[in-house]
Design a protein around this motif. Structure first.
Motif, short mmCIF file in Angstrom:
data_model
loop_
_atom_site.label_atom_id
_atom_site.label_comp_id
_atom_site.label_asym_id
_atom_site.label_seq_id
_atom_site.Cartn_x
_atom_site.Cartn_y
_atom_site.Cartn_z
N PHE A 7 0.72 -1.24 -0.02
CA PHE A 7 -0.07 0.01 -0.12
C PHE A 7 0.91 1.31 -0.09
CE2 PHE A 7 -3.76 -2.39 2.01
CZ PHE A 7 -4.44 -2.56 0.84
N LYS A 8 1.84 1.26 0.86
CA LYS A 8 2.80 2.30 1.02
C LYS A 8 3.64 2.68 -0.61
CE LYS A 8 3.58 2.14 5.73
NZ LYS A 8 4.48 1.91 7.00
N SER A 9 3.85 1.67 -0.93
CA SER A 9 4.44 1.66 -2.18
C SER A 9 3.67 2.15 -3.42
CB SER A 9 5.22 0.22 -2.86
OG SER A 9 5.57 0.26 -3.96
N THR A 10 2.30 2.00 -3.63
CA THR A 10 1.44 2.30 -4.11
C THR A 10 1.20 3.61 -4.09
OG1 THR A 10 0.39 -0.13 -4.31
CG2 THR A 10 -0.99 1.84 -4.89
N LEU A 11 0.98 3.93 -2.80
CA LEU A 11 0.51 5.59 -2.57
C LEU A 11 1.89 6.43 -2.88
CD1 LEU A 11 -1.20 7.64 -1.31
CD2 LEU A 11 -0.19 7.19 0.96
N PHE A 12 3.13 5.90 -2.71
CA PHE A 12 4.27 6.63 -2.96
C PHE A 12 4.24 6.83 -4.48
CE2 PHE A 12 8.75 6.76 -4.42
CZ PHE A 12 8.95 8.13 -3.71
N GLY A 123 -18.76 20.07 -21.16
CA GLY A 123 -19.40 21.49 -20.93
C GLY A 123 -18.66 22.31 -19.95
N PHE A 124 -17.52 21.71 -19.41
CA PHE A 124 -16.91 22.50 -18.59
C PHE A 124 -15.66 23.27 -19.36
CE2 PHE A 124 -13.59 22.81 -14.93
CZ PHE A 124 -14.45 23.68 -14.38
N ALA A 125 -15.38 24.59 -19.11
CA ALA A 125 -14.30 25.29 -19.80
C ALA A 125 -14.40 24.94 -21.27
CB ALA A 125 -12.81 24.97 -19.30
N ASP A 126 -13.32 24.93 -22.19
CA ASP A 126 -13.18 24.49 -23.51
C ASP A 126 -13.35 23.13 -23.33
OD1 ASP A 126 -13.32 27.10 -24.13
OD2 ASP A 126 -11.16 27.49 -24.69
N GLU A 127 -12.38 22.36 -22.58
CA GLU A 127 -12.27 21.11 -22.40
C GLU A 127 -11.82 20.68 -21.07
OE1 GLU A 127 -9.81 19.10 -25.12
OE2 GLU A 127 -8.76 20.86 -25.43
N ALA A 128 -12.47 19.75 -20.64
CA ALA A 128 -11.91 19.03 -19.03
C ALA A 128 -12.02 17.76 -18.83
CB ALA A 128 -12.50 19.98 -17.99
N TYR A 129 -11.38 17.30 -17.84
CA TYR A 129 -11.39 15.84 -17.49
C TYR A 129 -10.83 15.89 -16.12
CZ TYR A 129 -6.30 15.67 -18.45
OH TYR A 129 -4.73 15.88 -18.42
N TYR A 130 -11.11 14.59 -15.35
CA TYR A 130 -10.55 14.27 -14.04
C TYR A 130 -9.86 13.11 -14.01
CZ TYR A 130 -14.69 11.77 -12.69
OH TYR A 130 -15.80 10.83 -12.66
N ALA A 131 -9.11 12.89 -12.82
CA ALA A 131 -8.74 11.42 -12.67
C ALA A 131 -8.72 11.22 -11.11
CB ALA A 131 -7.12 11.18 -13.27
N THR A 132 -8.78 10.03 -10.81
CA THR A 132 -8.82 10.01 -9.42
C THR A 132 -7.87 8.78 -8.88
OG1 THR A 132 -11.11 10.57 -9.11
CG2 THR A 132 -10.27 9.18 -7.38
N LEU A 133 -7.00 9.11 -7.95
CA LEU A 133 -6.29 8.01 -7.41
C LEU A 133 -6.59 7.78 -5.94
CD1 LEU A 133 -3.40 6.43 -7.67
CD2 LEU A 133 -2.47 8.58 -6.72
N SER A 134 -6.60 6.43 -5.75
CA SER A 134 -7.00 6.21 -4.38
C SER A 134 -6.01 4.94 -4.05
CB SER A 134 -8.54 5.45 -4.22
OG SER A 134 -9.43 6.53 -4.27
N THR A 140 -7.20 11.11 -4.00
CA THR A 140 -6.78 12.27 -4.45
C THR A 140 -7.42 12.49 -5.77
OG1 THR A 140 -4.69 12.14 -3.35
CG2 THR A 140 -4.82 13.79 -5.25
N ASN A 141 -8.24 13.60 -6.13
CA ASN A 141 -8.52 14.13 -7.31
C ASN A 141 -7.80 15.13 -7.98
OD1 ASN A 141 -11.31 12.41 -7.24
ND2 ASN A 141 -11.60 13.61 -5.52
#
Length: 174
Positions: A7-12, A123-134, A140-141
């Motif tokens: 888990f620590k390795s994945t988080l790092f 529909g957000f700004a000219d273009e946009a995306y998000y990514a999530t890391l758990s 963290t988004n």
């Protein structure tokens, strides 16, 4: 390898990937650092024309009230057209004043090799995306949005909606 070490390795690894993606290629370890309190007048050198942006545009008070977190003044890293504002904790705001649609698409593709899925925000700004890391109970988004030649990236423990709200406020200030 014991489970906690995995888990620590994945988080790092995830944190390192996010830091690399947010700071931009070609950054220098000799890049000057400054506090957001180094002068509000320096906040926008030619802001209306897509000029240089500084962390004074995103003071800790705006970050805290919009994201619902507690962060101190940012440290600023200037990498040419890219300015990275790193706040205490795990919040990073990145401005790029030289992004076009092609560069935005290329940057978006850099998440996949690191096992991070991106989701478009229509529909957000000219273009946009998000990514999530758990990892290890921490999520963290990262919201990335482009409006004209300006790209704003926000990475924090806040929700995607809170990060979108911050991006809207930052675009309004630019």
């Amino acid at each position: 390898m014991p489970r906690s070490s995995t888990f620590k390795s994945t988080l790092f690894t995830g944190s390192a990937v996010l830091t690399f993606l947010l700071t931009g290629c070609g950054s220098s370890s000799d890049a000057p650092r400054a506090s957001a309190t180094d002068g509000a007048a320096a906040a926008t050198d030619g802001a209306a024309g897509g000029g240089k942006k500084t962390c004074a545009i995103a003071p800790a008070s705006l970050i805290n009230s919009t994201l619902g977190i507690t962060a101190g003044d940012p440290e600023e890293q200037d990498n040419g057209s890219v300015t990275v504002c790193t706040y205490s904790g795990t919040t990073i705001v990145r401005f790029d004043t030289a992004t076009d649609a092609a560069a935005f698409a290329t940057e978006k593709q850099t998440y996949a090799p690191h096992g991070m899925k991106t989701t478009d925000i229509p529909g957000f700004a000219d273009e946009a995306y998000y990514a999530t890391l758990s990892a290890v109970g921490i999520t963290t988004n990262t919201v990335v949005a482009r409006k004209g030649s300006i790209e704003v990236q926000i990475s924090s423990k806040a929700t995607v909606d809170q990060e979108k709200a911050l991006a809207e406020k930052l675009f309004a200030l630019l």
